[in-house]
Scaffold this motif. Structure first.
Motif, PDB file in Angstrom:
ATOM      1  N   ARG A   1      26.185  43.433  43.922  1.00 13.87           N
ATOM      2  CA  ARG A   1      27.069  44.448  44.503  1.00 13.87           C
ATOM      3  C   ARG A   1      27.878  43.810  45.622  1.00 13.87           C
ATOM      4  N   TRP A   2      29.199  44.006  45.571  1.00 13.87           N
ATOM      5  CA  TRP A   2      30.066  43.458  46.608  1.00 13.87           C
ATOM      6  C   TRP A   2      30.040  44.369  47.829  1.00 13.87           C
ATOM      7  N   GLY A   3      29.427  43.881  48.874  1.00 14.63           N
ATOM      8  CA  GLY A   3      29.205  44.646  50.096  1.00 14.63           C
ATOM      9  C   GLY A   3      27.757  44.487  50.498  1.00 14.63           C
ATOM     10  N   LEU A   4      27.498  43.489  51.361  1.00 10.86           N
ATOM     11  CA  LEU A   4      26.124  43.178  51.750  1.00 10.86           C
ATOM     12  C   LEU A   4      25.508  44.335  52.523  1.00 10.86           C
ATOM     13  N   ILE A   5      24.285  44.699  52.146  1.00 13.91           N
ATOM     14  CA  ILE A   5      23.549  45.771  52.829  1.00 13.91           C
ATOM     15  C   ILE A   5      22.405  45.131  53.607  1.00 13.91           C
ATOM     16  N   PRO A   6      22.447  45.152  54.934  1.00 15.94           N
ATOM     17  CA  PRO A   6      21.346  44.576  55.721  1.00 15.94           C
ATOM     18  C   PRO A   6      20.022  45.261  55.392  1.00 15.94           C
ATOM     19  N   ALA A   7      18.945  44.521  55.521  1.00 23.70           N
ATOM     20  CA  ALA A   7      17.625  45.025  55.136  1.00 23.70           C
ATOM     21  C   ALA A   7      17.225  46.269  55.906  1.00 23.70           C
ATOM     22  N   TRP A   8      17.752  46.440  57.138  1.00 16.80           N
ATOM     23  CA  TRP A   8      17.331  47.567  57.964  1.00 16.80           C
ATOM     24  C   TRP A   8      18.119  48.850  57.692  1.00 16.80           C
TER      25      TRP A   8
ATOM     26  N   PRO B   1      22.875  52.828  51.822  1.00 20.07           N
ATOM     27  CA  PRO B   1      23.961  51.847  51.785  1.00 20.07           C
ATOM     28  C   PRO B   1      25.076  52.087  52.791  1.00 20.07           C
ATOM     29  N   ASN B   2      25.293  53.357  53.155  1.00 20.26           N
ATOM     30  CA  ASN B   2      26.382  53.658  54.087  1.00 20.26           C
ATOM     31  C   ASN B   2      25.893  53.906  55.511  1.00 20.26           C
ATOM     32  N   ASP B   3      24.754  53.312  55.866  1.00 23.30           N
ATOM     33  CA  ASP B   3      24.218  53.460  57.225  1.00 23.30           C
ATOM     34  C   ASP B   3      25.069  52.757  58.278  1.00 23.30           C
ATOM     35  N   GLY B   4      25.915  51.851  57.859  1.00 23.34           N
ATOM     36  CA  GLY B   4      26.745  51.103  58.797  1.00 23.34           C
ATOM     37  C   GLY B   4      27.990  50.615  58.094  1.00 23.34           C
ATOM     38  N   PRO B   5      28.706  49.659  58.690  1.00 26.23           N
ATOM     39  CA  PRO B   5      29.937  49.150  58.093  1.00 26.23           C
ATOM     40  C   PRO B   5      29.707  48.547  56.715  1.00 26.23           C
ATOM     41  N   LEU B   6      30.742  48.612  55.893  1.00 20.12           N
ATOM     42  CA  LEU B   6      30.705  47.984  54.578  1.00 20.12           C
ATOM     43  C   LEU B   6      31.008  46.498  54.766  1.00 20.12           C
ATOM     44  N   LEU B   7      30.027  45.647  54.562  1.00 23.98           N
ATOM     45  CA  LEU B   7      30.125  44.223  54.885  1.00 23.98           C
ATOM     46  C   LEU B   7      30.546  43.429  53.653  1.00 23.98           C
ATOM     47  N   ILE B   8      31.823  43.549  53.290  1.00 20.69           N
ATOM     48  CA  ILE B   8      32.307  42.801  52.133  1.00 20.69           C
ATOM     49  C   ILE B   8      32.635  41.361  52.502  1.00 20.69           C
ATOM     50  N   ASN B   9      32.925  41.114  53.788  1.00 17.88           N
ATOM     51  CA  ASN B   9      33.247  39.775  54.275  1.00 17.88           C
ATOM     52  C   ASN B   9      32.390  39.455  55.492  1.00 17.88           C
ATOM     53  N   ALA B  10      32.216  38.166  55.748  1.00 15.80           N
ATOM     54  CA  ALA B  10      31.513  37.686  56.935  1.00 15.80           C
ATOM     55  C   ALA B  10      32.348  36.573  57.552  1.00 15.80           C
ATOM     56  N   ARG B  11      32.610  36.657  58.840  1.00 16.59           N
ATOM     57  CA  ARG B  11      33.405  35.638  59.519  1.00 16.59           C
ATOM     58  C   ARG B  11      32.574  34.364  59.685  1.00 16.59           C
ATOM     59  N   ALA B  12      33.061  33.263  59.139  1.00 17.94           N
ATOM     60  CA  ALA B  12      32.310  32.011  59.203  1.00 17.94           C
ATOM     61  C   ALA B  12      32.074  31.555  60.638  1.00 17.94           C
ATOM     62  N   GLU B  13      33.005  31.872  61.532  1.00 20.50           N
ATOM     63  CA  GLU B  13      32.890  31.410  62.913  1.00 20.50           C
ATOM     64  C   GLU B  13      31.712  32.035  63.654  1.00 20.50           C
ATOM     65  N   THR B  14      31.270  33.208  63.220  1.00 17.91           N
ATOM     66  CA  THR B  14      30.211  33.917  63.938  1.00 17.91           C
ATOM     67  C   THR B  14      29.000  34.225  63.063  1.00 17.91           C
ATOM     68  N   VAL B  15      28.957  33.662  61.858  1.00 20.59           N
ATOM     69  CA  VAL B  15      27.923  34.058  60.909  1.00 20.59           C
ATOM     70  C   VAL B  15      26.520  33.721  61.407  1.00 20.59           C
ATOM     71  N   LEU B  16      26.384  32.662  62.203  1.00 23.07           N
ATOM     72  CA  LEU B  16      25.068  32.292  62.716  1.00 23.07           C
ATOM     73  C   LEU B  16      24.604  33.199  63.848  1.00 23.07           C
ATOM     74  N   GLU B  17      25.501  33.995  64.389  1.00 23.43           N
ATOM     75  CA  GLU B  17      25.159  34.875  65.508  1.00 23.43           C
ATOM     76  C   GLU B  17      24.832  36.296  65.057  1.00 23.43           C
ATOM     77  N   LYS B  18      25.240  36.669  63.873  1.00 26.20           N
ATOM     78  CA  LYS B  18      25.109  38.047  63.416  1.00 26.20           C
ATOM     79  C   LYS B  18      23.778  38.268  62.689  1.00 26.20           C
ATOM     80  N   PRO B  19      22.990  39.247  63.130  1.00 20.63           N
ATOM     81  CA  PRO B  19      21.701  39.495  62.473  1.00 20.63           C
ATOM     82  C   PRO B  19      21.810  39.747  60.978  1.00 20.63           C
ATOM     83  N   ALA B  20      22.918  40.339  60.534  1.00 15.08           N
ATOM     84  CA  ALA B  20      23.059  40.647  59.111  1.00 15.08           C
ATOM     85  C   ALA B  20      23.220  39.406  58.245  1.00 15.08           C
ATOM     86  N   PHE B  21      23.636  38.271  58.866  1.00 20.06           N
ATOM     87  CA  PHE B  21      23.995  37.096  58.074  1.00 20.06           C
ATOM     88  C   PHE B  21      23.235  35.821  58.421  1.00 20.06           C
ATOM     89  N   ARG B  22      22.647  35.730  59.604  1.00 20.96           N
ATOM     90  CA  ARG B  22      22.189  34.412  60.061  1.00 20.96           C
ATOM     91  C   ARG B  22      21.049  33.840  59.236  1.00 20.96           C
TER      92      ARG B  22
END
Length: 225
Positions: free
Chosen positions: A57-64, A68-89
Motif C-alpha cells: 500500500r502506497w502510504g506508510l502507516i507507522p506501527a503506533w 490508517p488515518n490516525d495521522g498524516p498520509l506518509l506517501i513520501n519521506a524526506r531523505a534529509e531527515t529520515v534518520l530523525e523521524k520515528p516513523a522512518f528511522r
C-alpha cells in the motif's frame, strides 16, 4: 515529491526486468494513474532474502497508528531527515525497498492557478526504481499485517526545479543490490538527486488530475487546441 505514478507494463514483466520473483499477489497493471493508498509494485531483497516483487500500500502507516488515518498520509519521506523521524528511522536501516514504475507525475501552475500535469520518465526508456521504506501495520480487527511503503525524496536537481523543488530518489541499476542490502552496508550516499541527464518529461492532459481517470491516453503528450 512524488504524488502519482504510472506502471505501463504488466507487473510480472517488471519483476523479470528487475530479476525478482513475482509474489502471489502483485498490483494490477498496467495502471496509468496510481494514486496514494493504491497498491504499488515493490522490490524487496536482502543478504539472506531472494529478490521478490510484491504489492504494498502506497502510504506508510507507522506501527503506533490505531487506524490508517490516525495521522498524516506518509506517501513520501524526506531523505534529509529520515534518520530523525520515528516513523522512518528503523525502516531506513532494516526495511529498504524499491518502488518501481514506468513514470511519475508532477504539476505546475499556469497564470491563473490551473494545475498543469507533467509525465516524467527516464531518458533511456528503462523503468524507474525509487528508494522506498516499508512498514508492517497490524489491523486491529483481523490481526492481519498490511505492508505499507513510502518513497524517499530529495531536493530537485537543476532541470527538475523547473517543475518542482523536490524529486524522488532514483536508484540506478548498478546500485540496486546496495540499496536492498544484498551487497553489504553503506547505502546512505544513494539518497541523492539523480544526475541532471537521467530524467525527461512532457506535458499531459489535465484529465490525469482526477484520481478516477485511467487509460494509456493519460501519458500521451498534451496537444494544444
Amino acid at each position: 515529491m512524488c504524488g502519482r505514478m504510472a506502471l505501463t507494463l504488466p507487473p510480472a514483466a517488471m519483476a523479470q526486468i528487475f530479476e525478482a520473483a513475482p509474489a502471489n499477489t502483485l498490483p494490477e497493471g498496467p495502471n496509468y494513474n496510481i494514486c496514494p493508498t493504491n497498491d504499488v509494485a515493490v522490490i524487496t531483497g536482502g543478504p539472506d532474502q531472494p529478490r521478490q516483487m510484491e504489492a504494498m500500500r502506497w502510504g506508510l502507516i507507522p506501527a503506533w497508528y490505531k487506524k490508517p488515518n490516525d495521522g498524516p498520509l506518509l506517501i513520501n519521506a524526506r531523505a534529509e531527515t529520515v534518520l530523525e523521524k520515528p516513523a522512518f528511522r528503523s525502516a531506513v536501516h532494516d526495511r529498504r525497498v524499491l518502488v518501481v514504475a514506468s513514470g511519475f507525475y508532477e504539476w505546475t501552475k499556469d497564470a491563473i492557478g490551473g494545475r498543469d500535469p507533467w509525465y516524467i520518465t527516464r531518458r533511456d526508456g528503462a523503468p524507474l526504481a525509487f528508494a522506498g521504506l516499508w512498514q508492517g501495520w497490524r489491523t486491529p480487527d483481523t490481526g492481519e499485517t498490511m505492508r505499507t511503503v513510502a518513497a524517499l525524496t530529495v531536493a530537485a536537481n537543476t532541470p527538475m526545479q523547473a517543475i518542482h523543488h523536490r524529486m524522488p530518489v532514483v536508484i540506478e541499476r548498478a546500485d540496486i543490490g546496495l540499496w536492498l542490502g544484498e551487497n553489504g552496508k553503506g547505502a546512505a550516499p544513494l539518497m541523492r538527486a539523480a544526475a541532471d541527464d537521467v530524467l525527461q518529461w512532457h506535458r499531459v492532459d489535465r484529465a490525469v488530475n482526477s484520481n478516477r481517470a485511467s487509460g494509456p491516453e493519460l501519458i500521451e503528450p498534451f496537444q494544444q487546441d
